[in-house]
Design a protein around this motif. Sequence first.
Motif, PDB file in Angstrom:
ATOM      1  N   ALA A 137     -23.767  37.632 -31.176  1.00 48.06           N
ATOM      2  CA  ALA A 137     -24.134  36.896 -29.964  1.00 48.06           C
ATOM      3  C   ALA A 137     -25.008  35.693 -30.293  1.00 48.06           C
ATOM      4  O   ALA A 137     -24.831  34.604 -29.725  1.00 48.06           O
ATOM      5  CB  ALA A 137     -24.857  37.837 -28.996  1.00 48.06           C
ATOM      6  N   ASP A 141     -23.602  31.501 -29.974  1.00 54.15           N
ATOM      7  CA  ASP A 141     -24.070  30.756 -28.802  1.00 54.15           C
ATOM      8  C   ASP A 141     -25.155  29.773 -29.224  1.00 54.15           C
ATOM      9  O   ASP A 141     -26.281  30.177 -29.533  1.00 54.15           O
ATOM     10  CB  ASP A 141     -24.614  31.716 -27.748  1.00 54.15           C
ATOM     11  N   VAL A 150     -31.663  37.005 -27.356  1.00 49.46           N
ATOM     12  CA  VAL A 150     -30.375  37.662 -27.129  1.00 49.46           C
ATOM     13  C   VAL A 150     -30.592  39.079 -26.630  1.00 49.46           C
ATOM     14  O   VAL A 150     -29.991  39.511 -25.637  1.00 49.46           O
ATOM     15  CB  VAL A 150     -29.540  37.660 -28.430  1.00 49.46           C
ATOM     16  N   TYR A 154     -29.442  38.787 -22.794  1.00 51.20           N
ATOM     17  CA  TYR A 154     -27.985  38.742 -22.731  1.00 51.20           C
ATOM     18  C   TYR A 154     -27.420  40.064 -22.216  1.00 51.20           C
ATOM     19  O   TYR A 154     -27.664  41.127 -22.814  1.00 51.20           O
ATOM     20  CB  TYR A 154     -27.401  38.413 -24.108  1.00 51.20           C
ATOM     21  N   ASP A 206     -19.506  36.417 -24.335  1.00 45.05           N
ATOM     22  CA  ASP A 206     -20.322  35.309 -23.826  1.00 45.05           C
ATOM     23  C   ASP A 206     -20.322  35.354 -22.302  1.00 45.05           C
ATOM     24  O   ASP A 206     -19.264  35.428 -21.676  1.00 45.05           O
ATOM     25  CB  ASP A 206     -19.754  33.984 -24.331  1.00 45.05           C
TER      26      ASP A 206
END
Length: 313
Positions: A137, A141, A150, A154, A206
């Motif tokens: 991740a 990104d 993250v 996230y 994402d």
Amino acid sequence: MSKLELTHQLQATVDALSEPSSMKGLCHKHRDGNPLPSSKALEAIIDLSRSILLPGYFGNSQVFFSTIKYHIGVRLEKLHALLSEQILAGLCFADEKESESTQQLNRRRAKAGIMAAKAIMRFPEIRSQLATDVEAAYKGDPAAISQGEVISCYPVIKALINYRVAHVLHQLKVPLIPRMMTELAHSETGIDIHPGARIGNYFTIDHGTGVVIGATCIIGNHVKLYQGVTLGAKSFPLDKDGNPIKGVARHPIIKDNVVIYANATILGRITIGEGCIVGANTWITKDMKPKTKKYRKEKIDNLEIEFNNGTGI
């Protein structure tokens, strides 16, 4: 309507709602002394699991390396007790016999405790997998400032913690509880992953909202999805009575290093080969050979499309 008439009407409603024929398949007959599956208890189990797997980010308490064993030990003991009870509830829920002896319940309780211990013993492996997911991740990104961001922000990380714990319970053949755990993540994050799906390392989604991953999906390593992706099934076979045949592998196989962009729909037991890229809003029902690309052509025939290994178009 008079008070007497109202009373009669309410009594008639009670009678109608109590009619056994109206509750066929809709009423669970609970045995006295058996625990019931509890969403509240499972929320506590998830909170404990998150604080053990990623200490300092979850659990609402400071963590110091000098006391980390105490921190984890206390939570593991509590987790085992709560998880054992919920596994027992799942085992009892799946058994629809109207009566059960105390001896049978005690045997089932002992089995639940062993299953909970086996699941918890897989936590080092789960943490190692989550470390790869966090890395995927973060590296996938450019907006991510740190791995800590993250983990904290996230939704995919929360969804994957639930999924990876639930998947272990699914492998142990715990009834109901794994599905309830992933549905808690579904409600929290908008990401719907069936606990039966098999997902490799370095997996990320994402944004995440609207992603659906079916029960018999197999996903390799270094796979990236975007929001709205469906890895689903086509029509399913029926038996002679018209009921769905259970246990059929009906969802996609996604090989390593695949990127699937937003709102793509991939249906059926097909294989998306290693290194493939699936463009946004595409509809895939046939195999894709390794290192091929597919994107929606309508209205963009004159537009040159470049895919940059999952970092954007």
